[in-house]
Design a protein around this motif. Sequence first.
Motif, PDB file in Angstrom:
ATOM      1  N   CYS A 143       6.114  -1.846   6.796  1.00 23.94           N
ATOM      2  CA  CYS A 143       7.486  -1.346   6.637  1.00 23.94           C
ATOM      3  C   CYS A 143       7.531  -0.453   5.406  1.00 23.94           C
ATOM      4  O   CYS A 143       6.949  -0.797   4.368  1.00 23.94           O
ATOM      5  CB  CYS A 143       8.446  -2.524   6.471  1.00 23.94           C
ATOM      6  SG  CYS A 143      10.168  -2.043   6.232  1.00 23.94           S
ATOM      7  N   ASP A 144       8.228   0.665   5.492  1.00 23.90           N
ATOM      8  CA  ASP A 144       8.297   1.566   4.341  1.00 23.90           C
ATOM      9  C   ASP A 144       9.363   1.119   3.342  1.00 23.90           C
ATOM     10  O   ASP A 144      10.140   0.207   3.613  1.00 23.90           O
ATOM     11  CB  ASP A 144       8.532   3.014   4.780  1.00 23.90           C
ATOM     12  CG  ASP A 144       9.978   3.322   5.109  1.00 23.90           C
ATOM     13  OD1 ASP A 144      10.736   2.413   5.482  1.00 23.90           O
ATOM     14  OD2 ASP A 144      10.364   4.494   4.983  1.00 23.90           O
ATOM     15  N   VAL A 145       9.382   1.758   2.173  1.00 21.00           N
ATOM     16  CA  VAL A 145      10.277   1.350   1.090  1.00 21.00           C
ATOM     17  C   VAL A 145      11.749   1.499   1.446  1.00 21.00           C
ATOM     18  O   VAL A 145      12.588   0.820   0.863  1.00 21.00           O
ATOM     19  CB  VAL A 145       9.981   2.123  -0.217  1.00 21.00           C
ATOM     20  CG1 VAL A 145       8.613   1.761  -0.753  1.00 21.00           C
ATOM     21  CG2 VAL A 145      10.108   3.628  -0.022  1.00 21.00           C
ATOM     22  N   THR A 146      12.082   2.351   2.396  1.00 25.02           N
ATOM     23  CA  THR A 146      13.485   2.506   2.789  1.00 25.02           C
ATOM     24  C   THR A 146      13.934   1.418   3.752  1.00 25.02           C
ATOM     25  O   THR A 146      15.129   1.216   3.943  1.00 25.02           O
ATOM     26  CB  THR A 146      13.733   3.876   3.470  1.00 25.02           C
ATOM     27  OG1 THR A 146      13.096   3.898   4.754  1.00 25.02           O
ATOM     28  CG2 THR A 146      13.255   5.029   2.602  1.00 25.02           C
ATOM     29  N   VAL A 170      11.568   3.608  14.114  1.00 18.98           N
ATOM     30  CA  VAL A 170      12.554   4.094  13.155  1.00 18.98           C
ATOM     31  C   VAL A 170      13.901   3.497  13.542  1.00 18.98           C
ATOM     32  O   VAL A 170      14.299   3.559  14.705  1.00 18.98           O
ATOM     33  CB  VAL A 170      12.644   5.637  13.145  1.00 18.98           C
ATOM     34  CG1 VAL A 170      13.639   6.113  12.095  1.00 18.98           C
ATOM     35  CG2 VAL A 170      11.276   6.262  12.918  1.00 18.98           C
ATOM     36  N   THR A 171      14.563   2.901  12.583  1.00 16.10           N
ATOM     37  CA  THR A 171      15.873   2.308  12.846  1.00 16.10           C
ATOM     38  C   THR A 171      16.962   3.313  12.495  1.00 16.10           C
ATOM     39  O   THR A 171      16.802   4.128  11.579  1.00 16.10           O
ATOM     40  CB  THR A 171      16.076   1.019  12.039  1.00 16.10           C
ATOM     41  OG1 THR A 171      15.896   1.301  10.654  1.00 16.10           O
ATOM     42  CG2 THR A 171      15.097  -0.054  12.468  1.00 16.10           C
ATOM     43  N   PRO A 172      18.065   3.283  13.208  1.00 21.83           N
ATOM     44  CA  PRO A 172      19.152   4.228  12.947  1.00 21.83           C
ATOM     45  C   PRO A 172      19.921   3.876  11.678  1.00 21.83           C
ATOM     46  O   PRO A 172      19.803   2.775  11.140  1.00 21.83           O
ATOM     47  CB  PRO A 172      20.041   4.079  14.183  1.00 21.83           C
ATOM     48  CG  PRO A 172      19.791   2.689  14.654  1.00 21.83           C
ATOM     49  CD  PRO A 172      18.368   2.383  14.315  1.00 21.83           C
ATOM     50  N   VAL A 173      20.702   4.839  11.219  1.00 23.05           N
ATOM     51  CA  VAL A 173      21.597   4.612  10.081  1.00 23.05           C
ATOM     52  C   VAL A 173      23.029   4.757  10.574  1.00 23.05           C
ATOM     53  O   VAL A 173      23.297   5.425  11.567  1.00 23.05           O
ATOM     54  CB  VAL A 173      21.336   5.612   8.929  1.00 23.05           C
ATOM     55  CG1 VAL A 173      19.966   5.385   8.338  1.00 23.05           C
ATOM     56  CG2 VAL A 173      21.472   7.041   9.399  1.00 23.05           C
ATOM     57  N   LYS A 174      23.950   4.114   9.874  1.00 21.63           N
ATOM     58  CA  LYS A 174      25.368   4.251  10.221  1.00 21.63           C
ATOM     59  C   LYS A 174      25.879   5.560   9.644  1.00 21.63           C
ATOM     60  O   LYS A 174      25.590   5.914   8.504  1.00 21.63           O
ATOM     61  CB  LYS A 174      26.168   3.086   9.670  1.00 21.63           C
ATOM     62  CG  LYS A 174      25.865   1.787  10.366  1.00 21.63           C
ATOM     63  CD  LYS A 174      26.728   0.659   9.854  1.00 21.63           C
ATOM     64  CE  LYS A 174      26.369  -0.612  10.586  1.00 21.63           C
ATOM     65  NZ  LYS A 174      27.137  -1.754  10.123  1.00 21.63           N
ATOM     66  N   THR A 175      26.633   6.271  10.472  1.00 22.68           N
ATOM     67  CA  THR A 175      27.181   7.554  10.033  1.00 22.68           C
ATOM     68  C   THR A 175      28.667   7.626  10.336  1.00 22.68           C
ATOM     69  O   THR A 175      29.182   6.943  11.221  1.00 22.68           O
ATOM     70  CB  THR A 175      26.479   8.731  10.748  1.00 22.68           C
ATOM     71  OG1 THR A 175      26.670   8.583  12.163  1.00 22.68           O
ATOM     72  CG2 THR A 175      24.997   8.762  10.438  1.00 22.68           C
ATOM     73  N   GLY A 176      29.360   8.456   9.598  1.00 23.55           N
ATOM     74  CA  GLY A 176      30.774   8.701   9.847  1.00 23.55           C
ATOM     75  C   GLY A 176      31.665   7.527   9.513  1.00 23.55           C
ATOM     76  O   GLY A 176      31.219   6.442   9.158  1.00 23.55           O
ATOM     77  N   PHE A 233       0.856  -1.182   0.000  1.00 25.69           N
ATOM     78  CA  PHE A 233       0.000   0.000   0.000  1.00 25.69           C
ATOM     79  C   PHE A 233       0.893   1.234   0.000  1.00 25.69           C
ATOM     80  O   PHE A 233       1.719   1.391   0.896  1.00 25.69           O
ATOM     81  CB  PHE A 233      -0.918   0.005   1.216  1.00 25.69           C
ATOM     82  CG  PHE A 233      -1.722   1.262   1.344  1.00 25.69           C
ATOM     83  CD1 PHE A 233      -2.748   1.538   0.455  1.00 25.69           C
ATOM     84  CD2 PHE A 233      -1.437   2.184   2.326  1.00 25.69           C
ATOM     85  CE1 PHE A 233      -3.474   2.704   0.551  1.00 25.69           C
ATOM     86  CE2 PHE A 233      -2.163   3.347   2.443  1.00 25.69           C
ATOM     87  CZ  PHE A 233      -3.189   3.616   1.551  1.00 25.69           C
ATOM     88  N   ALA A 234       0.750   2.058  -1.040  1.00 24.88           N
ATOM     89  CA  ALA A 234       1.539   3.286  -1.166  1.00 24.88           C
ATOM     90  C   ALA A 234       3.030   2.955  -1.009  1.00 24.88           C
ATOM     91  O   ALA A 234       3.562   2.185  -1.796  1.00 24.88           O
ATOM     92  CB  ALA A 234       1.069   4.341  -0.183  1.00 24.88           C
ATOM     93  N   ALA A 235       3.678   3.524   0.006  1.00 21.52           N
ATOM     94  CA  ALA A 235       5.119   3.325   0.189  1.00 21.52           C
ATOM     95  C   ALA A 235       5.439   2.240   1.208  1.00 21.52           C
ATOM     96  O   ALA A 235       6.552   2.172   1.717  1.00 21.52           O
ATOM     97  CB  ALA A 235       5.766   4.640   0.628  1.00 21.52           C
ATOM     98  N   TRP A 236       4.462   1.370   1.528  1.00 18.41           N
ATOM     99  CA  TRP A 236       4.655   0.357   2.552  1.00 18.41           C
ATOM    100  C   TRP A 236       4.347  -1.042   2.043  1.00 18.41           C
ATOM    101  O   TRP A 236       3.594  -1.211   1.086  1.00 18.41           O
ATOM    102  CB  TRP A 236       3.735   0.621   3.753  1.00 18.41           C
ATOM    103  CG  TRP A 236       4.016   1.901   4.434  1.00 18.41           C
ATOM    104  CD1 TRP A 236       4.929   2.142   5.408  1.00 18.41           C
ATOM    105  CD2 TRP A 236       3.378   3.142   4.184  1.00 18.41           C
ATOM    106  NE1 TRP A 236       4.900   3.458   5.779  1.00 18.41           N
ATOM    107  CE2 TRP A 236       3.956   4.103   5.032  1.00 18.41           C
ATOM    108  CE3 TRP A 236       2.374   3.552   3.308  1.00 18.41           C
ATOM    109  CZ2 TRP A 236       3.566   5.432   5.047  1.00 18.41           C
ATOM    110  CZ3 TRP A 236       1.979   4.878   3.313  1.00 18.41           C
ATOM    111  CH2 TRP A 236       2.571   5.791   4.184  1.00 18.41           C
ATOM    112  N   HIS A 237       4.903  -2.007   2.750  1.00 15.29           N
ATOM    113  CA  HIS A 237       4.519  -3.400   2.538  1.00 15.29           C
ATOM    114  C   HIS A 237       4.297  -4.037   3.905  1.00 15.29           C
ATOM    115  O   HIS A 237       4.817  -3.560   4.923  1.00 15.29           O
ATOM    116  CB  HIS A 237       5.582  -4.174   1.738  1.00 15.29           C
ATOM    117  CG  HIS A 237       6.851  -4.388   2.484  1.00 15.29           C
ATOM    118  ND1 HIS A 237       7.891  -3.484   2.461  1.00 15.29           N
ATOM    119  CD2 HIS A 237       7.253  -5.396   3.299  1.00 15.29           C
ATOM    120  CE1 HIS A 237       8.872  -3.918   3.229  1.00 15.29           C
ATOM    121  NE2 HIS A 237       8.515  -5.082   3.741  1.00 15.29           N
ATOM    122  N   VAL A 238       3.523  -5.099   3.916  1.00 19.98           N
ATOM    123  CA  VAL A 238       3.243  -5.815   5.157  1.00 19.98           C
ATOM    124  C   VAL A 238       4.498  -6.569   5.583  1.00 19.98           C
ATOM    125  O   VAL A 238       5.030  -7.367   4.831  1.00 19.98           O
ATOM    126  CB  VAL A 238       2.062  -6.798   4.976  1.00 19.98           C
ATOM    127  CG1 VAL A 238       1.871  -7.653   6.226  1.00 19.98           C
ATOM    128  CG2 VAL A 238       0.786  -6.049   4.616  1.00 19.98           C
TER     129      VAL A 238
END
Length: 159
Positions: free
Chosen positions: A83-86, A111-117, A67-72
Amino acid sequence: MKRYAGNVGYADCFRVDVPGTIGLGRYVEAFYTTRLFKAERAILSLAGHPSSDAEAALVAQGEASRFAAWHVEARADDQLLMCDVTGRTRSWFKVASNQDGDTTLYFGSAVTPVKTGKAGRKSMGLVFNVLMPVHILYSRALLAAAKRKIARSSQYVMA
């Protein structure tokens, strides 16, 4: 949602009570078809993720997985995790009967974090931190809008 609450991630949960017995499908369809959420859907459509009320109904009833930008991501009789497309954000819906014979509607986000630096540390990011107060207000408004829509549809059923 428990799996997303730790590890520097973010998770929330909001709830409201509604009169009567409300099934998960009815709740999810009401949520995704409120005027407020339709505004988000219009923006998502411009970003290449169009959707319709009919598609919302199919996902709500377990007859579609996108649905839109999500999937089950997961589904049970009383819960739905999208869960969204990202792959970074989740939306969680749950219904539960309460002691008064009414239904408690739950809505949560993760929301899950992203790795940075260079060190690869996990972070939620500046945009997330800046938008968090808006997210909380918006989540509460979406849940309230779903409650109102369910209440309006219940009036017609009872009449």
